[in-house]
Scaffold this active site. Structure first.
Site, PDB file in Angstrom:
ATOM      1  N   GLU A 219      45.590  32.615  38.267  1.00  0.00           N
ATOM      2  CA  GLU A 219      44.915  32.950  39.848  1.00  0.00           C
ATOM      3  C   GLU A 219      45.288  30.969  39.638  1.00  0.00           C
ATOM      4  O   GLU A 219      44.941  30.091  38.791  1.00  0.00           O
ATOM      5  CB  GLU A 219      43.701  32.723  39.508  1.00  0.00           C
ATOM      6  N   HIS A 243      41.221  44.707  33.506  1.00  0.00           N
ATOM      7  CA  HIS A 243      42.726  44.710  34.532  1.00  0.00           C
ATOM      8  C   HIS A 243      43.840  44.882  33.017  1.00  0.00           C
ATOM      9  O   HIS A 243      44.812  45.599  33.442  1.00  0.00           O
ATOM     10  CB  HIS A 243      42.884  43.298  35.292  1.00  0.00           C
TER      11      HIS A 243
HETATM   12  C1  BG6 Z   1      37.463  39.889  38.569  1.00  0.00           C
HETATM   13  C2  BG6 Z   1      37.436  38.912  37.280  1.00  0.00           C
HETATM   14  O1  BG6 Z   1      37.638  41.074  37.841  1.00  0.00           O
HETATM   15  O2  BG6 Z   1      39.000  39.982  38.772  1.00  0.00           O
HETATM   16  C3  BG6 Z   1      36.998  37.473  38.170  1.00  0.00           C
HETATM   17  O3  BG6 Z   1      35.896  38.966  36.926  1.00  0.00           O
HETATM   18  C4  BG6 Z   1      39.113  37.136  38.685  1.00  0.00           C
HETATM   19  O4  BG6 Z   1      37.273  36.103  37.484  1.00  0.00           O
HETATM   20  C5  BG6 Z   1      39.284  38.568  39.574  1.00  0.00           C
HETATM   21  O5  BG6 Z   1      38.934  35.911  39.870  1.00  0.00           O
HETATM   22  C6  BG6 Z   1      41.343  38.366  39.787  1.00  0.00           C
HETATM   23  O6  BG6 Z   1      40.637  39.565  40.713  1.00  0.00           O
HETATM   24  P1  BG6 Z   1      42.203  39.560  42.156  1.00  0.00           P
HETATM   25  O7  BG6 Z   1      41.815  40.873  42.442  1.00  0.00           O
HETATM   26  O8  BG6 Z   1      41.740  38.735  43.028  1.00  0.00           O
HETATM   27  O9  BG6 Z   1      43.342  39.723  41.585  1.00  0.00           O
END
Ligand code: BG6
Length: 489
Positions: A219, A243
């Site tokens: 990210e 995740h």
């Molecule tokens: C969330 C986390 O579960 O997922 C965040 O708490 C993270 O820290 C986010 O930014 C990322 O999700 P995505 O869908 O943007 O990849």
């Protein structure tokens, strides 16, 4: 399974998740005719809002997030919204003096016991048990009720078990929907189709043909305003426990016999149970943790805006982690699964890279092994790097070229957000894409010893400049065995 008329009660209903994800997702569901007539969305929050106030707030703050919205549907959607004020913090702390919120909710639900009822807990995990008990005490839990739990589900195995026990005392496991929003992403679901609806992959999907797998969720965002949460979480709890391990499961699991809720989850949990524990001295060898520090105009983790100054915990928390995992079973023995995630990296990219072994015997110079890249975001797609002959009459020259499937170019339909799919599944009562209790706990069981070793260590996370590709240790984790991360993130 199609949705019945439902009452969806969202605790934390005016919060960030609700305004950014849940309400837009429900609007899309409504527009596509997937909310049964009469379905209501009841936001619970401390806000002291009336229904009208809440509708006004959603109109002002959510409408713009929905490009190309249909005014007619929007009006109908707003009409479904209700608000009930409840002093969430106060209730938890004072043991329940103020009953007015529960009474108001009871009044709104009275006479609708025949509907599906979904309690969506988008509130901190410490409230899960209390809320479930309160709902039961108020007589609001009907046989047609379900409860949705947002992450984080605890901060270690013991706390996750406690939450599961508390919620499980009120709801049956089949009524409990634990969200991992990655499972709602189109490309993640597509991974199962790719693996199990095509003949050519499965025979080579094992240690004979695959050298290693890389799973990355990088990210660019930092954690401004989130330190209160993040200090106690860190990348391992926030991203890996849920995740990344879910992605690992879907990549590594055996083909299930049926596409159904238990068959798929049974196979996933077997993968988690087969993860080789990383304990003691191995933690240092097989895991890396980093924390971003100021660079250029980007602040470091400790300098991010927050309501309180950084503490010792802030200094110790990892905003980046990389791990070399192994799955101890016949299919995967000896194949490393490298996991990596971090904040303030140069690019936002989530992908699964399957790196094949080299050909057993090469008759051409200069080939490179095949690689399959599943890109979850952005630009969702699948790319298979194969060897081709560069055109020319001279010596054969090999060149890696990508076979690319771009979802954006191949399919014109709008790609739904993860929460749309998941909310519609909750309303339809389909738990396939939600985590079962044993999955969550198996994941914590693997994470716990890594956390414990980090916490006992006197070393701080390795600093990495904000906007760089992470700490040097992440590079070394692969370089030690002559491998490299697929692409600098
Ligand atoms: C969330 C986390 O579960 O997922 C965040 O708490 C993270 O820290 C986010 O930014 C990322 O999700 P995505 O869908 O943007 O990849």
């Amino acid at each position: 399974e199609t949705a019945h008329t439902a009452d969806l009660i969202v605790f934390g209903g005016t919060g960030d998740l609700s305004m950014r994800k849940l309400l837009p997702a429900l609007y899309h569901g409504d527009r596509e005719g997937r909310l049964a007539p009469g379905t209501r969305v009841i936001a619970m929050s401390r806000g002291g809002l009336t229904d009208e106030d809440f509708r006004g707030k959603v109109d002002a703050e959510v409408r713009d997030r929905i490009p190309g919205g249909d005014p007619e549907v929007w009006r109908r959607f707003l009409g479904r919204l209700h608000h009930v004020s409840i002093d969430v913090g106060g209730r938890v702390a004072d043991g329940g003096a103020d009953r007015s919120g529960w009474d108001a909710l009871s009044a709104l639900l009275a006479g609708h016991e025949d509907r599906d009822r979904v309690f969506y807990l988008a509130s901190p995990p410490r409230t899960f048990g209390v809320f479930c008990r309160e709902l039961a005490a108020a007589g609001l839990v009907t046989p047609r009720s379900r409860v949705v739990l947002e992450k984080p589900l605890g901060h270690d195995l013991v706390s996750a078990q406690r939450i599961n026990d508390e919620v499980g005392a009120i709801f049956d496991e089949r009524q409990i929907f634990r969200i991992d929003h990655y499972l709602g992403k189109e490309t993640v679901q597509n991974l199962l189709v790719l693996r199990f609806a095509n003949a050519f992959l499965e025979p080579i999907w094992n240690s004979l043909w695959i050298d290693h797998v890389q799973i990355t969720a990088a990210e660019t965002v930092g954690t401004p305003g989130r330190r209160g949460y993040y200090d106690h979480a860190g990348a391992l709890r926030d991203m890996v426990q849920n995740h990344l391990l879910q992605l690992l499961c879907l990549t590594a699991m055996e083909p299930p016999a049926r596409n159904d809720r238990e068959a798929i989850r049974d196979e996933k949990v077997k993968v988690l149970q087969a993860l080789r524990p990383i304990t003691g001295g191995e933690v240092e060898r097989f895991t890396v943790r980093g924390q971003y520090v100021e660079s250029g105009d980007m602040p470091g983790y400790l300098d991010e805006p927050a309501s309180t100054p950084p503490t010792d915990e802030s200094r110790r928390v990892e905003t980046f982690t990389a791990i070399r995992a192994e799955i101890r079973n016949w299919r995967w023995a000896g194949v490393p699964f490298y996991l990596r995630t971090g904040k303030r990296l140069p690019r936002r990219v989530s992908e699964i890279v399957v790196q094949f072994k080299d050909v057993p015997h090469s008759i051409f110079p200069g080939g490179t092994p095949n690689r399959l890249v599943l890109r979850l975001q952005p630009e969702e797609g699948i790319r298979l790097h194969i060897m081709a002959k560069e055109p020319g009459a001279g010596e054969v020259t090999l060149k890696p070229v990508p076979l690319t499937l771009s979802f954006g170019e191949t399919f014109t339909a709008r790609v739904p957000e993860a929460y749309e799919r998941l909310l519609m599944d909750v309303l339809a009562g389909n738990p396939t894409l939600f985590m079962r209790r044993d999955e969550v706990e198996a994941a914590w069981r693997w994470i716990d010893p890594i956390l414990a070793t980090w916490e006992a260590s006197d070393q701080l996370p390795e600093p990495y400049p904000a906007g760089s590709a992470g700490p040097a240790g992440a590079h070394e984790l692969l370089a030690r065995s002559g491998r490299a991360w697929h692409e600098d993130v």
